[in-house]
Design an enzyme around this catalytic site. Structure first.
Site, PDB file in Angstrom:
ATOM      1  N   LYS A  13       0.512  -1.068   0.186  1.00 50.00           N
ATOM      2  CA  LYS A  13       0.099   0.444   0.390  1.00 50.00           C
ATOM      3  C   LYS A  13       0.912   1.533  -0.089  1.00 50.00           C
ATOM      4  CE  LYS A  13      -1.998  -1.449   3.737  1.00 50.00           C
ATOM      5  NZ  LYS A  13      -1.657  -2.658   4.427  1.00 50.00           N
ATOM      6  N   ARG A  88      -9.087   0.350   8.993  1.00 45.17           N
ATOM      7  CA  ARG A  88      -8.619  -0.755   9.053  1.00 45.17           C
ATOM      8  C   ARG A  88     -10.375  -1.582  10.187  1.00 45.17           C
ATOM      9  NH1 ARG A  88      -2.835   0.166   9.042  1.00 45.17           N
ATOM     10  NH2 ARG A  88      -2.167  -1.910   9.388  1.00 45.17           N
ATOM     11  N   ARG A 127      11.273  -5.813   5.203  1.00 48.05           N
ATOM     12  CA  ARG A 127      11.685  -4.826   4.584  1.00 48.05           C
ATOM     13  C   ARG A 127      11.842  -3.322   5.780  1.00 48.05           C
ATOM     14  NH1 ARG A 127       5.443  -2.279   5.558  1.00 48.05           N
ATOM     15  NH2 ARG A 127       5.185  -3.386   7.620  1.00 48.05           N
ATOM     16  N   ARG A 160      11.484  -1.624  11.549  1.00 45.85           N
ATOM     17  CA  ARG A 160      10.430  -1.998  12.633  1.00 45.85           C
ATOM     18  C   ARG A 160      10.741  -2.501  13.862  1.00 45.85           C
ATOM     19  NH1 ARG A 160       5.045  -0.479   8.840  1.00 45.85           N
ATOM     20  NH2 ARG A 160       4.421  -1.010   9.911  1.00 45.85           N
ATOM     21  N   ARG A 171      -0.630  -9.575  13.139  1.00 46.43           N
ATOM     22  CA  ARG A 171      -0.781  -8.272  12.506  1.00 46.43           C
ATOM     23  C   ARG A 171      -1.477  -8.724  11.762  1.00 46.43           C
ATOM     24  NH1 ARG A 171       4.446  -5.416  11.115  1.00 46.43           N
ATOM     25  NH2 ARG A 171       3.037  -4.536   9.429  1.00 46.43           N
TER      26      ARG A 171
HETATM   27  P1  ADP Z   1       1.251  -2.154   7.855  1.00 46.12           P
HETATM   28  O1  ADP Z   1       0.310  -1.675   6.279  1.00 46.12           O
HETATM   29  O2  ADP Z   1       2.528  -2.793   7.572  1.00 46.12           O
HETATM   30  O3  ADP Z   1       0.957  -3.264   8.812  1.00 46.12           O
HETATM   31  P2  ADP Z   1       0.831   0.390   9.059  1.00 46.12           P
HETATM   32  O4  ADP Z   1       2.270   1.250   8.923  1.00 46.12           O
HETATM   33  O5  ADP Z   1       0.168   0.624   8.173  1.00 46.12           O
HETATM   34  O6  ADP Z   1       1.900  -0.925   8.931  1.00 46.12           O
HETATM   35  O7  ADP Z   1       0.276   0.163  10.557  1.00 46.12           O
HETATM   36  C1  ADP Z   1       1.613  -0.089  11.295  1.00 46.12           C
HETATM   37  C2  ADP Z   1       0.821  -0.117  12.953  1.00 46.12           C
HETATM   38  O8  ADP Z   1      -0.151   1.023  13.697  1.00 46.12           O
HETATM   39  C3  ADP Z   1      -0.736  -0.707  12.872  1.00 46.12           C
HETATM   40  O9  ADP Z   1      -0.407  -2.779  13.075  1.00 46.12           O
HETATM   41  C4  ADP Z   1      -1.786  -0.923  13.549  1.00 46.12           C
HETATM   42  O10 ADP Z   1      -1.394  -0.791  15.180  1.00 46.12           O
HETATM   43  C5  ADP Z   1      -1.312   1.309  14.113  1.00 46.12           C
HETATM   44  N1  ADP Z   1      -2.152   1.486  12.386  1.00 46.12           N
HETATM   45  C6  ADP Z   1      -1.844   1.897  12.061  1.00 46.12           C
HETATM   46  N2  ADP Z   1      -3.433   2.167  11.021  1.00 46.12           N
HETATM   47  C7  ADP Z   1      -4.331   2.012  11.748  1.00 46.12           C
HETATM   48  C8  ADP Z   1      -5.532   1.829  11.967  1.00 46.12           C
HETATM   49  N3  ADP Z   1      -6.230   2.737  10.784  1.00 46.12           N
HETATM   50  N4  ADP Z   1      -6.479   1.231  13.070  1.00 46.12           N
HETATM   51  C9  ADP Z   1      -5.063   1.505  14.183  1.00 46.12           C
HETATM   52  N5  ADP Z   1      -4.416   0.551  14.342  1.00 46.12           N
HETATM   53  C10 ADP Z   1      -3.611   1.307  12.898  1.00 46.12           C
HETATM   54  P1  ADP Z   2       2.497  -2.043   3.089  1.00 44.86           P
HETATM   55  O1  ADP Z   2       2.480  -0.340   3.074  1.00 44.86           O
HETATM   56  O2  ADP Z   2       1.206  -2.638   2.041  1.00 44.86           O
HETATM   57  O3  ADP Z   2       2.107  -2.324   4.638  1.00 44.86           O
HETATM   58  P2  ADP Z   2       4.699  -1.751   1.742  1.00 44.86           P
HETATM   59  O4  ADP Z   2       4.630  -0.573   0.422  1.00 44.86           O
HETATM   60  O5  ADP Z   2       5.670  -0.972   2.817  1.00 44.86           O
HETATM   61  O6  ADP Z   2       3.460  -2.383   2.908  1.00 44.86           O
HETATM   62  O7  ADP Z   2       5.871  -3.093   1.124  1.00 44.86           O
HETATM   63  C1  ADP Z   2       6.318  -3.819   1.738  1.00 44.86           C
HETATM   64  C2  ADP Z   2       7.443  -4.274   1.681  1.00 44.86           C
HETATM   65  O8  ADP Z   2       7.383  -5.082   0.257  1.00 44.86           O
HETATM   66  C3  ADP Z   2       8.400  -3.492   1.518  1.00 44.86           C
HETATM   67  O9  ADP Z   2       9.436  -3.926   1.700  1.00 44.86           O
HETATM   68  C4  ADP Z   2       8.806  -3.165  -0.132  1.00 44.86           C
HETATM   69  O10 ADP Z   2       9.757  -2.786  -0.645  1.00 44.86           O
HETATM   70  C5  ADP Z   2       7.803  -4.716  -0.402  1.00 44.86           C
HETATM   71  N1  ADP Z   2       7.281  -4.684  -1.434  1.00 44.86           N
HETATM   72  C6  ADP Z   2       5.803  -3.717  -2.323  1.00 44.86           C
HETATM   73  N2  ADP Z   2       5.334  -3.485  -3.117  1.00 44.86           N
HETATM   74  C7  ADP Z   2       6.044  -4.959  -3.988  1.00 44.86           C
HETATM   75  C8  ADP Z   2       6.281  -5.929  -4.610  1.00 44.86           C
HETATM   76  N3  ADP Z   2       5.352  -5.460  -6.014  1.00 44.86           N
HETATM   77  N4  ADP Z   2       6.902  -7.566  -5.060  1.00 44.86           N
HETATM   78  C9  ADP Z   2       7.604  -7.689  -4.416  1.00 44.86           C
HETATM   79  N5  ADP Z   2       7.759  -6.259  -3.292  1.00 44.86           N
HETATM   80  C10 ADP Z   2       7.022  -5.315  -2.748  1.00 44.86           C
END
Ligand code: ADP
Ligand code: ADP
Ligand code: ZN
Length: 216
Positions: A13, A88, A127, A160, A171
């Site tokens: 995302k 979410r 990541r 992270r 998660r």
């Molecule tokens: P990822 O896409 O890798 O799951 P995010 O950066 O979106 O990670 O979120 C990391 C953490 O931040 C989540 O596991 C949660 O604890 C918190 N978080 C982010 N967005 C939300 C949301 N919309 N509602 C509740 N918690 C959130």
């Molecule tokens: P999210 O915001 O949904 O948690 P990220 O954009 O941070 O996801 O992507 C998660 C990990 O996967 C990062 O290390 C990113 O560089 C990698 N990544 C993202 N999109 C792709 C893809 N299409 N193919 C391979 N790796 C990807």
């Protein structure tokens, strides 16, 4: 163009949001980034959020809803926005409907980036994130030019706390229980566009562009 990016943790995302920002010139609203910023600054909000984030749980709805409400009222959201990581939960989705109604706005499309669970784990544990600018890399799929250093700002790359394998499992569980039902919620409104998230970063963006060119 008002968008929501849906998808499990690590689906891509944030990566796609950055590409959409540069092509369509609308701001990315990432609740995860905003929460991490609050944690880094050790604000009251940050202290409260950190416990939940470290456990891989969701931060309480009221907290994130408040942040997003404030952010969406900013002038740069006039021309559109990309919600990344919000909503979410069903409660957040309903709150968002109300906020948008009050602002006289509506969602144009919900892009659902689908990636199977084993691939999600591989993506998250490899990541790496820039401490300074938040840019995201992957040790194998999208490595920085120089190990440990951000291409964009030279900042230090770190893993992270919640990207360790133990937390990732939790998660994914939370995603399935609380966030996946939103696909159905938005499908009923006819807003969902599914994208195959297993393609390369560029391949996924190609698919997204095809969808968004209808709205831009
Ligand atoms: P990822 O896409 O890798 O799951 P995010 O950066 O979106 O990670 O979120 C990391 C953490 O931040 C989540 O596991 C949660 O604890 C918190 N978080 C982010 N967005 C939300 C949301 N919309 N509602 C509740 N918690 C959130
Ligand atoms: P999210 O915001 O949904 O948690 P990220 O954009 O941070 O996801 O992507 C998660 C990990 O996967 C990062 O290390 C990113 O560089 C990698 N990544 C993202 N999109 C792709 C893809 N299409 N193919 C391979 N790796 C990807
Ligand atoms: Zn950086």
């Amino acid at each position: 163009m008002n968008l929501i990016l849906l998808g499990g943790p690590g689906a891509g995302k944030g990566t796609q949001a950055k590409l959409i920002v540069s092509k369509y010139n609308i701001p990315q609203i990432s609740t995860g980034d905003m929460l991490r910023e609050a944690v880094a600054k050790q604000t009251e909000l940050g202290k409260k959020a950190k416990e939940y984030m470290d456990r891989g749980e969701l931060v309480p709805d009221e907290v994130v809803i408040g942040i997003v409400k404030e952010r969406l009222a900013q002038p740069d959201c006039e021309k559109g926005f990309i919600l990344d990581g919000f909503p979410r939960t069903l409660k957040q989705a309903e709150a968002l409907d109300k906020i948008l109604e009050e602002l006289g706005k509506k969602i144009d499309a919900v892009i659902n980036i689908a990636v199977p669970e084993d691939e999600i784990v591989k993506r998250i544990v490899n990541r790496r994130t820039c401490k300074k600018c938040g840019a995201v890399y992957h040790l194998i799929y999208n490595p920085p030019k120089e190990p440990g250093k951000c291409d964009k700002c030279g900042g230090e790359l770190y893993q992270r706390d919640d990207d360790k394998e133990e937390t990732v499992k939790e998660r994914i569980r939370v995603y399935k229980a609380q966030t996946e039902p939103l696909i159905d919620y938005y499908s009923k409104k006819g807003l969902v566009y599914n994208v195959d998230g297993t393609k390369s970063i560029e391949g996924v963006f190609e698919e997204i562009k095809k969808i968004l060119d209808k709205f831009a």
